[in-house]
Design an enzyme around this catalytic site. Structure first.
Site: not given
Length: 416
Positions: A269-271, A274-275
């Protein structure tokens, strides 16, 4: 019949009609918090959370059919980043303190939100606004000096547009597994069957052992007859049943705690977007990172060549005597260092991603292998080779470049 909302009215979290002019009224938690802060008393448990929720509900902007709520996490980068960079441009020591503390603050906020398992738009807002603001400073402070040609500005602009296009594609569906419908749930029946072991693979499930109970239902619209592996089953059995999403996961799929969904070939999950990064958007994610690196490095080189004439970019980054001779040069030089710090961080992420692709391992699989002590540390620990899907450098990259493409159709004889 209830009257429609005007542009400054809204329905608050309690379901009551409210007005923007009353945003500072009737907030008992905030009044109590201020009173205790003045009297140096500690806040009761849960008061701070209620204050934050009240502020988040009341921060709105007027709109046609009622005031629209603004996500608070979007606001700090828009306000603080220009202020910090302009203050850092006043003196070399201020720049050193601010540019050192900014990454620490960002990392602290990341660990805080990760610990609470919260989704936030702070990092996406920071990334997009940083790109826009750096581009604005480049046009306002660097281009007017006359050392940057029109063609160079066009190349930089095209790189920025292409990067944003790839980022937009990476923000789309990462490969969510469809949620089972109520009909599928109601049609599932558990049957007692003799113990059986499957050594082959079907629809992505590999080496699943059946013991006692199997589900003869259609799950997530595509899976039939797989085992429903429960928590009470013996150790060593692969659990492909997601108890939260109530579906059978294909091999390499995983459940994201922040998104609350199962994703095919979940990487992480890549901040910053945001996905999640999964089967459908992993290629776009790598492309966006690569375009960002090229565009950022090109912009840094153009700026340093303008500010520090006669020096190479690497030397000028660490030694540029005339950088603080005027405020325009100081602001440009400060922005260059800010871009260099961000580019170094993104470059490390891109390096890890490229190494993982070369060994056909996802970041999620690497973390699980480290936890279970089942992987090999290679290249000084930069990559964890699980050995499960590694088929060689060329085959691994061929597999990655074919992600998202429909699987080849197989006949019934081949499946049997």
């Amino acid at each position: 019949m209830e009257e429609p909302l005007c542009c400054c009215e809204y329905v608050d979290r309690k379901g009551e009609r409210n007005h923007l002019a009353a945003c500072f009224c009737d907030c008992e938690d905030l009044d109590e918090g201020c009173e205790r802060w003045v009297t140096c008393k500690s806040l009761p448990p849960g008061t701070l959370e209620r204050i934050v929720d009240a502020i988040a509900d009341r921060v709105r902007v007027p709109w046609f059919k009622g005031a629209v709520k603004i996500n608070i996490s979007l606001v700090p980068p828009l306000l603080l980043l220009p202020v910090f960079l302009h203050v850092a441009a006043l003196h070399f020591l201020l720049a050193l303190v601010i540019l050192t503390s900014l990454p620490m603050v960002v990392l602290w906020y990341y660990y805080l939100t990760h610990k609470r398992k919260e989704r936030t738009l702070f990092f996406l807002s920071l990334g997009l606004f940083s790109l826009g603001y750096m581009y604005y400073v480049f046009l306002q402070e660097v281009v007017p000096r006359g050392h940057v040609g029109r063609s160079q500005v066009v190349v930089l602009t095209c790189g920025l547009i292409l990067m944003l296009a790839a980022l937009s594609r990476a923000k789309k569906d990462p490969g969510y597994l469809p949620r089972p419908t109520s009909n599928n749930k109601s049609s599932c029946q558990v049957m007692d069957l003799p113990s059986k072991k499957f050594t082959g693979s079907s629809n992505g499930l590999h080496g699943v052992t059946l013991s006692g109970a199997t589900s003869g239902c259609t799950v997530n619209g595509e899976t039939k007859g797989y085992s429903r592996l429960l928590a009470e089953e013996p150790e060593g059995i692969k659990k492909d049943w997601c108890t939260k999403c109530q579906l059978v996961r294909p091999a390499r799929a995983g459940h994201c705690r922040l998104c609350g969904r199962c994703i095919r070939r979940l990487d992480h999950h890549c901040v910053w977007i945001n996905s999640c990064v999964g089967e459908q958007n992993h290629q776009a994610f790598i492309l966006a990172l690569s375009l960002f690196m090229l565009t950022s490095l090109y912009g840094i080189m153009l700026t340093l060549d303008t500010i520090c004439r006669g020096r190479t970019s690497f030397v000028a980054l660490f030694y540029c005597p005339g950088a603080y001779s005027d405020y325009s040069s100081a602001l440009s030089f400060t922005c260059v260092w800010y871009c260099a710090i961000v580019t170094a961080g993104m470059g490390y992420i891109l390096l890890i991603q490229l190494l993982n692709i070369s060994y056909n391992v996802t970041e999620r699989e690497a973390r699980l292998a480290l936890r279970d002590n089942t992987g090999r540390r290679l290249l000084g620990g930069l990559v964890i080779d699980t050995g499960q899907y590694n088929r060689g450098f060329l085959c691994n990259w061929g597999h990655f470049l074919s992600l998202g493409s429909p699987p080849p159709q197989r006949s019934a004889e081949d499946i049997v």
